[in-house]
Motif scaffolding. Structure first.
Motif, PDB file in Angstrom:
ATOM      1  N   ASP A 151       0.810  -1.222   0.000  1.00 56.31           N
ATOM      2  CA  ASP A 151       0.000   0.000   0.000  1.00 56.31           C
ATOM      3  C   ASP A 151       0.843   1.271   0.000  1.00 56.31           C
ATOM      4  O   ASP A 151       0.316   2.365  -0.205  1.00 56.31           O
ATOM      5  N   ARG A 152       2.117   1.155   0.199  1.00 55.82           N
ATOM      6  CA  ARG A 152       3.001   2.331   0.205  1.00 55.82           C
ATOM      7  C   ARG A 152       3.464   2.654  -1.212  1.00 55.82           C
ATOM      8  O   ARG A 152       4.656   2.683  -1.516  1.00 55.82           O
ATOM      9  N   SER A 153       2.501   2.884  -2.057  1.00 56.37           N
ATOM     10  CA  SER A 153       2.778   3.181  -3.459  1.00 56.37           C
ATOM     11  C   SER A 153       2.134   4.509  -3.829  1.00 56.37           C
ATOM     12  O   SER A 153       1.315   5.044  -3.089  1.00 56.37           O
ATOM     13  N   ALA A 154       2.494   5.014  -4.969  1.00 53.79           N
ATOM     14  CA  ALA A 154       1.964   6.293  -5.433  1.00 53.79           C
ATOM     15  C   ALA A 154       0.668   6.099  -6.201  1.00 53.79           C
ATOM     16  O   ALA A 154       0.443   5.062  -6.827  1.00 53.79           O
ATOM     17  N   THR A 155      -0.165   7.113  -6.144  1.00 51.25           N
ATOM     18  CA  THR A 155      -1.353   7.204  -6.985  1.00 51.25           C
ATOM     19  C   THR A 155      -1.127   8.367  -7.933  1.00 51.25           C
ATOM     20  O   THR A 155      -0.862   9.491  -7.496  1.00 51.25           O
ATOM     21  N   LEU A 156      -1.207   8.082  -9.229  1.00 50.02           N
ATOM     22  CA  LEU A 156      -0.993   9.110 -10.242  1.00 50.02           C
ATOM     23  C   LEU A 156      -2.325   9.718 -10.653  1.00 50.02           C
ATOM     24  O   LEU A 156      -3.282   8.988 -10.926  1.00 50.02           O
ATOM     25  N   ILE A 157      -2.390  11.029 -10.674  1.00 47.41           N
ATOM     26  CA  ILE A 157      -3.554  11.745 -11.197  1.00 47.41           C
ATOM     27  C   ILE A 157      -3.129  12.257 -12.566  1.00 47.41           C
ATOM     28  O   ILE A 157      -2.351  13.210 -12.673  1.00 47.41           O
ATOM     29  N   VAL A 158      -3.595  11.567 -13.595  1.00 51.30           N
ATOM     30  CA  VAL A 158      -3.158  11.838 -14.962  1.00 51.30           C
ATOM     31  C   VAL A 158      -4.184  12.742 -15.649  1.00 51.30           C
ATOM     32  O   VAL A 158      -5.328  12.340 -15.868  1.00 51.30           O
ATOM     33  N   GLU A 159      -3.760  13.952 -15.943  1.00 52.71           N
ATOM     34  CA  GLU A 159      -4.630  14.918 -16.606  1.00 52.71           C
ATOM     35  C   GLU A 159      -4.643  14.648 -18.112  1.00 52.71           C
ATOM     36  O   GLU A 159      -3.590  14.530 -18.742  1.00 52.71           O
ATOM     37  N   CYS A 160      -5.845  14.542 -18.673  1.00 53.18           N
ATOM     38  CA  CYS A 160      -6.021  14.196 -20.084  1.00 53.18           C
ATOM     39  C   CYS A 160      -6.909  15.220 -20.778  1.00 53.18           C
ATOM     40  O   CYS A 160      -7.687  15.915 -20.131  1.00 53.18           O
ATOM     41  N   GLU A 161      -6.820  15.266 -22.090  1.00 55.84           N
ATOM     42  CA  GLU A 161      -7.714  16.123 -22.879  1.00 55.84           C
ATOM     43  C   GLU A 161      -9.132  15.560 -22.832  1.00 55.84           C
ATOM     44  O   GLU A 161     -10.099  16.300 -22.725  1.00 55.84           O
TER      45      GLU A 161
END
Length: 190
Positions: free
Chosen positions: A119-129
């Motif tokens: 659970d010690r991982s990153a969550t990416l918030i990927v901005e898209c068109e």
């Protein structure tokens, strides 16, 4: 005007708006590939309303955030500091990372957890068109048979899934739309 932009843009009704946004974040992660609407935030550009709402809902003073070059502006940094109190860190120390897919590369720089603490991982918030045009077929937990979804690439998510239970999770945002891809989801090209 700049200070007004930084101080405004949070939830106008914090209790209700954050509850709705939290529900949308949960639904998106529980049902990979399905698009959710998430509203209530008006962050400074280039942050989308959906990305702003995710940050307002899930980030706080104990949540280190990496801001990729595509989104690393003074207004965004100040908005996150004022509304979330989240520290901005380098990629390897981040719980959340925000930016376009290209700006977040290489994704190997983000934490994927350890065998003892996946659970010690990153969550990416990927901005898209746009996240409405499907290009992948998803299967796995939270999907009855299959689900089509937009992903910025296929190979990186196939490789990420092969590391399960390690790996990063992703939210994809466009305007007020949100979808998610947990690391447990199997990805195939459409």
């Amino acid at each position: 005007m700049f200070e007004a932009e930084v101080l405004s843009g949070g939830f106008s009704n914090p209790a209700q708006d954050s509850a709705r946004a939290f529900r949308a974040c949960l639904e998106a992660m529980a049902r990979p590939g399905r698009i959710q609407q998430i509203v209530g935030a008006v962050p400074p550009a280039p942050l989308s309303p959906a990305a702003g709402a995710i940050l307002l809902t899930l980030a706080d003073a104990t949540t280190p955030i990496f801001i990729a070059k595509s989104h690393d502006t003074e207004a965004v940094r100040k908005w996150i500091a004022f509304h979330c109190s989240a520290p901005v860190v380098v990629a390897g120390e981040a719980d959340f990372a925000i930016g376009t897919w290209d700006a977040l590369q290489p994704v190997s720089q983000f934490a994927i957890g350890t065998a003892e603490y996946p659970d010690r991982s990153a969550t990416l918030i990927v901005e898209c068109e746009d996240i409405s045009a499907p290009m992948a077929t998803l299967s796995g937990p939270g999907i009855e048979t299959t689900q089509t979804a937009y992903l910025p690439t296929i190979d990186a998510f196939v490789a990420n899934g092969a590391q399960f239970p390690l790996g990063f999770d992703c939210y994809f945002t466009a305007g007020s739309q949100l979808s998610a891809l947990p690391r447990s989801t199997k990805v195939e090209a459409l």
